[in-house]
Design an enzyme around this catalytic site. Structure first.
Site: not given
Length: 190
Positions: A104, A107
């Site tokens: 991600c 993230c």
């Protein structure tokens, strides 16, 4: 009947008083026997009358230099499969638990922001990153459906859960609003 009970209490009180006044004078032999119980062949029994306070002070350790000394935990760490209640239930500090995934891109930004926040707070907050892909059962237990998801704790109490990536500054302001208001802020960090 009541007079007999009162008399018994008076006798008991007198007996306790006489026992206390009698004292517990022991002879030197009895004291030596008692000291021998706490003495080993390598360590003599302490004798406070003969030892100075300086000889009792440990010199192999140093006292902390200030109240804000180095914390006893890592400011930013990755979850390693420990008992999560031991991670979240510790009192005396604020904790940010962030669920992320390696694939991600949001993230990665959130990880950077949380590392900056942990450094800026100088030990007042600990950040623990949990890889939701590596620990799917834990993510399920916390109801994580999106990454990054961040959970704020203080004194072992869950305060708020937010989803998405934020800057370190906005996370810091949000954390301080959570801690100072005693209630959750009206909005998410911006």
């Amino acid at each position: 009947m009541m007079g007999g009970v009162k008399a018994a209490f008076k006798l008991l009180a007198v007996a306790i008083l006489l026992t206390a006044l009698a004292g517990c004078d022991e002879s030197d032999e009895v004291q030596a026997e008692r000291a021998a119980q706490f003495t080993t062949s390598t360590k003599p029994a302490p004798n406070p009358q003969l030892e100075s306070i300086e000889s009792m002070v440990r010199t192999d350790i140093t006292a902390p230099t200030g109240l804000n000394s180095t914390p006893k935990y890592e400011l930013y760490s990755a979850y390693k499969g420990d008992d999560i209640k031991q991670v979240t239930g510790v009192s005396g500090r604020s904790l940010i638990l962030c669920f992320t995934a390696p694939w991600c891109p949001h993230c990665a930004k959130m990880k950077q922001s949380l590392q900056e926040l942990a450094q800026a707070e100088k030990g007042n907050v600990q950040v623990v990153e949990v890889n939701a892909d590596a620990y799917p059962a834990l993510a399920t237990d916390y109801g994580i459906t999106k990454v990054p998801t961040t959970i704020f704790y203080t004194e072992g109490v869950k305060l708020r859960t937010i989803e998405g990536a934020y800057t370190a500054d906005s996370l810091g302001r949000f954390l301080h609003a959570l801690l100072t208001q005693g209630d959750t802020p009206a909005s998410e960090p911006r």
